[in-house]
Design a protein around this motif. Structure first.
Motif, PDB file in Angstrom:
ATOM      1  N   GLU A   1       0.841  -1.201   0.000  1.00 45.42           N
ATOM      2  CA  GLU A   1       0.000   0.000   0.000  1.00 45.42           C
ATOM      3  C   GLU A   1       0.880   1.255   0.000  1.00 45.42           C
ATOM      4  O   GLU A   1       2.051   1.191   0.353  1.00 45.42           O
ATOM      5  N   PRO A   2       0.328   2.405  -0.404  1.00 44.10           N
ATOM      6  CA  PRO A   2       1.124   3.639  -0.392  1.00 44.10           C
ATOM      7  C   PRO A   2       1.727   3.903   0.992  1.00 44.10           C
ATOM      8  O   PRO A   2       1.065   3.710   2.023  1.00 44.10           O
ATOM      9  N   GLY A   3       3.000   4.299   1.015  1.00 47.81           N
ATOM     10  CA  GLY A   3       3.706   4.528   2.275  1.00 47.81           C
ATOM     11  C   GLY A   3       4.408   5.872   2.295  1.00 47.81           C
ATOM     12  O   GLY A   3       4.205   6.722   1.427  1.00 47.81           O
ATOM     13  N   LYS A   4       5.264   6.048   3.274  1.00 48.35           N
ATOM     14  CA  LYS A   4       5.997   7.300   3.447  1.00 48.35           C
ATOM     15  C   LYS A   4       7.211   7.347   2.520  1.00 48.35           C
ATOM     16  O   LYS A   4       7.754   6.305   2.145  1.00 48.35           O
TER      17      LYS A   4
ATOM     18  N   SER B   1       5.940  -1.505  -8.334  1.00 51.48           N
ATOM     19  CA  SER B   1       4.894  -0.616  -7.842  1.00 51.48           C
ATOM     20  C   SER B   1       5.143  -0.192  -6.380  1.00 51.48           C
ATOM     21  O   SER B   1       6.277   0.088  -5.998  1.00 51.48           O
ATOM     22  N   HIS B   2       4.087  -0.140  -5.560  1.00 53.54           N
ATOM     23  CA  HIS B   2       4.218   0.330  -4.180  1.00 53.54           C
ATOM     24  C   HIS B   2       5.176  -0.539  -3.370  1.00 53.54           C
ATOM     25  O   HIS B   2       5.870  -0.038  -2.473  1.00 53.54           O
ATOM     26  N   THR B   3       5.209  -1.837  -3.680  1.00 57.68           N
ATOM     27  CA  THR B   3       6.101  -2.732  -2.937  1.00 57.68           C
ATOM     28  C   THR B   3       7.557  -2.322  -3.116  1.00 57.68           C
ATOM     29  O   THR B   3       8.316  -2.243  -2.139  1.00 57.68           O
ATOM     30  N   LEU B   4       7.941  -2.039  -4.335  1.00 60.26           N
ATOM     31  CA  LEU B   4       9.314  -1.613  -4.601  1.00 60.26           C
ATOM     32  C   LEU B   4       9.596  -0.262  -3.948  1.00 60.26           C
ATOM     33  O   LEU B   4      10.668  -0.054  -3.353  1.00 60.26           O
ATOM     34  N   VAL B   5       8.662   0.647  -4.036  1.00 62.60           N
ATOM     35  CA  VAL B   5       8.841   1.966  -3.429  1.00 62.60           C
ATOM     36  C   VAL B   5       9.024   1.851  -1.922  1.00 62.60           C
ATOM     37  O   VAL B   5       9.920   2.477  -1.328  1.00 62.60           O
ATOM     38  N   ASN B   6       8.191   1.062  -1.264  1.00 63.71           N
ATOM     39  CA  ASN B   6       8.296   0.890   0.189  1.00 63.71           C
ATOM     40  C   ASN B   6       9.566   0.149   0.583  1.00 63.71           C
ATOM     41  O   ASN B   6      10.153   0.431   1.641  1.00 63.71           O
ATOM     42  N   ALA B   7      10.004  -0.777  -0.252  1.00 65.58           N
ATOM     43  CA  ALA B   7      11.264  -1.468   0.020  1.00 65.58           C
ATOM     44  C   ALA B   7      12.426  -0.484  -0.022  1.00 65.58           C
ATOM     45  O   ALA B   7      13.313  -0.502   0.842  1.00 65.58           O
TER      46      ALA B   7
ATOM     47  N   GLY C   1       6.827   6.716  -6.218  1.00 61.81           N
ATOM     48  CA  GLY C   1       7.626   7.081  -5.056  1.00 61.81           C
ATOM     49  C   GLY C   1       8.326   8.416  -5.219  1.00 61.81           C
ATOM     50  O   GLY C   1       7.966   9.229  -6.076  1.00 61.81           O
ATOM     51  N   THR C   2       9.358   8.621  -4.399  1.00 64.30           N
ATOM     52  CA  THR C   2      10.140   9.854  -4.435  1.00 64.30           C
ATOM     53  C   THR C   2      11.624   9.505  -4.546  1.00 64.30           C
ATOM     54  O   THR C   2      12.017   8.334  -4.423  1.00 64.30           O
ATOM     55  N   VAL C   3      12.431  10.521  -4.735  1.00 62.76           N
ATOM     56  CA  VAL C   3      13.877  10.323  -4.816  1.00 62.76           C
ATOM     57  C   VAL C   3      14.533  10.276  -3.435  1.00 62.76           C
ATOM     58  O   VAL C   3      15.739  10.069  -3.328  1.00 62.76           O
ATOM     59  N   ALA C   4      13.743  10.432  -2.381  1.00 62.14           N
ATOM     60  CA  ALA C   4      14.299  10.553  -1.029  1.00 62.14           C
ATOM     61  C   ALA C   4      15.271   9.429  -0.656  1.00 62.14           C
ATOM     62  O   ALA C   4      16.369   9.709  -0.137  1.00 62.14           O
ATOM     63  N   PRO C   5      14.931   8.147  -0.866  1.00 61.93           N
ATOM     64  CA  PRO C   5      15.880   7.104  -0.466  1.00 61.93           C
ATOM     65  C   PRO C   5      17.220   7.199  -1.194  1.00 61.93           C
ATOM     66  O   PRO C   5      18.258   6.823  -0.646  1.00 61.93           O
TER      67      PRO C   5
END
Length: 328
Positions: A204-207, A223-229, A252-256
């Motif tokens: 699901e969508p995360g921070k 998708s969301h799984t990769l972004v949250n990982a 997602g974002t570039v933050a990580p």
């Protein structure tokens, strides 16, 4: 004549049937192979069902993997009787593939069967295991070692996920498996997972940034799984992305990447250079034992492929499907 699974698309519709074929259906190539085993991958299932535009020419023999014996080789790279295997290069999509008893191929697409592996064992590994090893190699080449911390494997019950767990565990890594089938925990722990988490904690969508946990990730979901990982990967960690089971989007974002120095490593298995292929397969032959292969592989005959393809698309298949093309 030989037996094969043929996909056709014409005024009568889209269909896949096992039937007698002659050499005229085979495409150009300098090497003729007697196929012993193939596999049934998610991409093959999509091709057979017609649920995605995988096949680019008709009629088509699907099957992105194969292992067998050379009958003839005009290039001289192989000699009759040599055992070979193939993954990718558009075979089963734009060039007739492995789900038949014969294949006409380019010798540049083939590699010698690694010592210590039978044709059946190589297909138990197949593109799934080969892709998993490419992911592990990416983690290693970016400095992720067993002491770096936990490695997350998403899509853990699938072929890539199952092999990623087994390979990483054999190499001494601590592996956490994310799956939607937590009732399969015993299977995943038998492969080497130290812990199991529900995929819904990632899907699901995360921070933009979450608590740091993973030293590395092998993701076949997207998708969301990769972004949250990525968001929960530790500073300097590496995420190897090789699939899109949840989706092709990357919301997602570039933050990580700019705040934690996380590396997102894209893993392509289809057009991988020959040296990388040989390295990956040699490592697979060293790391995986017969008991692991037996645990992840289920053998079927050619006549069972279409029904099994639907079960695979419905999420009812665990591990790997090996196809004995000489068993009907």
């Amino acid at each position: 004549m030989f037996k094969g699974l043929l996909i056709e698309k014409d005024e009568q519709g889209y269909r896949a049937t096992v039937r007698d074929l002659d050499d005229a259906v085979l495409m150009d190539g300098d090497t003729l192979v007697s196929v012993a085993y193939s596999t049934l991958n998610y991409k093959d299932a999509l091709a057979i069902s017609g649920k995605a535009p995988v096949v680019r020419k008709f009629p088509m023999i699907p099957g992105i993997d194969l292992a067998g014996t050379v009958i003839s080789c005009a290039s001289g790279k192989f000699k009759p009787g040599d055992e070979v295997l193939l993954n990718g290069f558009g075979v089963g999509e734009a060039h007739c593939g492995g789900l038949a008893q014969k294949a006409q191929l380019n010798s540049d697409w083939l590699i010698a069967l690694p010592k210590g592996l039978s044709a059946k064992q190589a297909m138990a590994i197949g593109t799934a295991g080969y892709t998993a090893m490419l992911c592990v190699m990416a983690l290693q080449k970016h400095g992720v070692v067993p002491d770096s911390g936990e490695i997350l494997v998403t899509g853990a019950n699938g072929g890539v996920g199952s092999f990623a767990i087994a390979i990483l565990s054999k190499l001494g890594y601590t592996v956490v498996a994310a799956t939607g089938r937590v009732d399969e925990a015993d299977y995943l722990k038998a492969l080497g997972a130290s812990d199991i988490i529900d995929r819904h904690t990632l899907s699901e969508p995360g921070k933009p940034l979450a608590k740091e946990r993973w030293a590395g990730v092998v993701d076949s979901v997207g998708s969301h799984t990769l972004v949250n990982a990525c968001a929960s990967t530790k500073y300097g960690g590496v995420v190897a992305a090789c699939g899109l089971a949840q989706g092709m989007d990357l919301p997602g974002t570039v933050a990580p990447f700019i705040l934690r120095g996380v590396t997102l490593a894209g893993i392509d298995s289809v057009m991988r250079p020959l040296n990388d292929r040989i390295e990956a397969w040699d490592k697979l032959a060293e790391v995986l034992d017969s008991s692991t292969l037996d645990n992840v592989a289920n053998e079927i005959g050619l006549a069972q492929v279409c029904d099994t393809a639907q079960r695979l698309l419905d999420g009812q298949v665990r591990g790997r499907i090996v196809v004995n093309v000489n068993q009907l």
